[in-house]
Write an enzyme that holds these catalytic residues in place. Structure first.
Site, PDB file in Angstrom:
ATOM      1  N   SER A 149       0.897  -1.030  -0.022  1.00 41.34           N
ATOM      2  CA  SER A 149       0.076  -0.134  -0.050  1.00 41.34           C
ATOM      3  C   SER A 149       0.717   1.350   0.024  1.00 41.34           C
ATOM      4  CB  SER A 149      -0.706   0.125   1.281  1.00 41.34           C
ATOM      5  OG  SER A 149      -0.163  -0.228   2.329  1.00 41.34           O
ATOM      6  N   LYS A 202      11.002  -6.430   4.147  1.00 36.55           N
ATOM      7  CA  LYS A 202      10.682  -6.102   2.746  1.00 36.55           C
ATOM      8  C   LYS A 202      11.422  -4.607   2.376  1.00 36.55           C
ATOM      9  CE  LYS A 202       7.674  -2.960   3.158  1.00 36.55           C
ATOM     10  NZ  LYS A 202       7.566  -1.421   2.541  1.00 36.55           N
ATOM     11  N   THR A 259       6.990  -2.597  -3.146  1.00 38.48           N
ATOM     12  CA  THR A 259       8.323  -1.920  -2.880  1.00 38.48           C
ATOM     13  C   THR A 259       9.491  -2.013  -3.523  1.00 38.48           C
ATOM     14  OG1 THR A 259       8.670  -3.180  -0.940  1.00 38.48           O
ATOM     15  CG2 THR A 259       7.289  -1.461  -0.458  1.00 38.48           C
ATOM     16  N   ASN A 267      11.943   3.185   0.280  1.00 39.82           N
ATOM     17  CA  ASN A 267      13.236   2.313   0.305  1.00 39.82           C
ATOM     18  C   ASN A 267      13.809   2.017  -1.066  1.00 39.82           C
ATOM     19  OD1 ASN A 267      13.469   1.322   3.357  1.00 39.82           O
ATOM     20  ND2 ASN A 267      11.447   1.559   2.704  1.00 39.82           N
TER      21      ASN A 267
END
Length: 340
Positions: A149, A202, A259, A267
């Site tokens: 998200s 993650k 991600t 990140n």
């Protein structure tokens, strides 16, 4: 603080009074999500300028170009935010969670759930965020909201699926039902540790994927990095008692895929700049940076084979370059893929 709204009717027709601690992009987006789910929302932000902006219906610093729907009551008074709350969403960064909870402790209604919405591992202690809550707020059940998200997507009301986890299966299901709205689907899970581990690690692999992309090493190398990163995520998850099926879900594989493939991820963007050799000062907070070091330490202490995590920690520490890390990974002893 919007005094008129604060002093008015603060009970949603069929909803809870939800306190959101954190006025950044994710905190603001979740405040909007809770509002759309029928709850009355109070948002606590330390910065008075952020409070004033939200009262004006915007948060340009964190969510540029997005108009906020009326109804969020913003305040820089944490006691006012927590007063009478039925549920609290903790959306402050992982490394500042302890300080935020300490400030909230004397004002926290007993027995109400606290939902962790940040992702990470405390760098000084190696504690998962749920352990910090249980230490500081032992009278409040802890849950976690995680999954693939982006804050801007949630704020715009784009379709998003997340998971809400708590050790108490009934609590997880109740929270998931209460948080779900037209474009936010919440699944429930009673594997709190698994959801936390997936969400925290993650971020480290997103830095790795970004660094590979930034160094121009190709899509094949990036895919290999993400895939083997997931293997390490499962190894560490297993050591903490996480269930494999949890890590295959939204707060593991799902969040990893998102991600590791988009510059919307702070990140990934941090890793991209790292791989390109660009200045890192001034970049948005990347939670994977402090998480990488503590995750590498945990892997070493528990004798878990996690070469990608170790490589990311070494790159961030300035000990090796991205290309040196990839070369070291590519020349590791060969073995069967499933011998993990």
């Amino acid at each position: 603080m919007n005094e008129r709204a604060m002093s008015g009717n603060d009970t949603a027709p069929s909803g809870w009074r939800v306190a959101v601690l954190g006025g950044g992009a994710w905190g603001t987006a979740l405040a909007l999500a809770m509002l759309r789910a029928g709850h009355f929302v109070r948002l606590y932000a330390r910065d008075p300028e952020t409070v004033a902006a939200i009262d004006r219906g915007e948060n340009q610093r964190y969510l540029p170009g997005i108009t906020l729907e009326a109804g969020i009551v913003a305040t820089s008074n944490i006691q006012a935010a927590l007063d009478g709350a039925d549920c609290v969403l903790a959306v402050t960064p992982a490394q500042s969670l302890r300080a935020t909870l300490a400030a909230a402790k004397d004002h926290m209604p007993a027995g109400i759930p606290l939902v962790l919405c940040a992702k990470g591992i405390e760098s000084e202690t190696g504690a998962l965020l749920s352990a910090i809550v249980e230490e500081i707020l032992p009278r409040n059940p802890v849950a976690a909201l995680s999954g693939p998200s982006f804050a801007a997507d949630v704020a715009r009301g784009l379709p998003t699926a997340v998971v809400v986890a708590a050790r108490d299966e009934a609590l997880a299901a109740d929270l998931a039902a209460r948080f779900s709205a037209e474009n936010l689907r919440c699944y429930s899970n009673d594997d709190l540790i698994g959801v936390e581990i997936g969400g925290a690690l993650k971020n480290v692999f997103a830095i790795a994927a970004g660094a590979v992309a930034g160094a121009g090493l190709g899509a094949s190398a990036q895919a290999a990095m993400v895939t083997r990163g997931f293997v390490e995520l499962r190894r560490i998850g297993a050591a903490f008692g996480a269930r494999p099926e949890t890590l295959m879900g939204l707060s593991g594989l799902g969040d990893l895929l998102l991600t590791c493939s988009s510059t919307q991820s702070r990140n990934f963007a941090y890793g991209l700049a790292l791989g390109r050799g660009k200045p890192l000062a001034g970049l948005p907070l990347a939670e994977g940076v402090p998480t990488a070091a503590i995750a590498a330490r945990i892997a070493t202490e528990r004798n878990i084979d996690a070469p990608i995590i170790a490589a990311v920690a070494a790159i961030l520490d300035g000990a090796i370059t991205v290309r040196q890390a990839v070369t070291a990974l590519m020349t590791r002893p060969l073995k069967t893929e499933t011998n993990d």
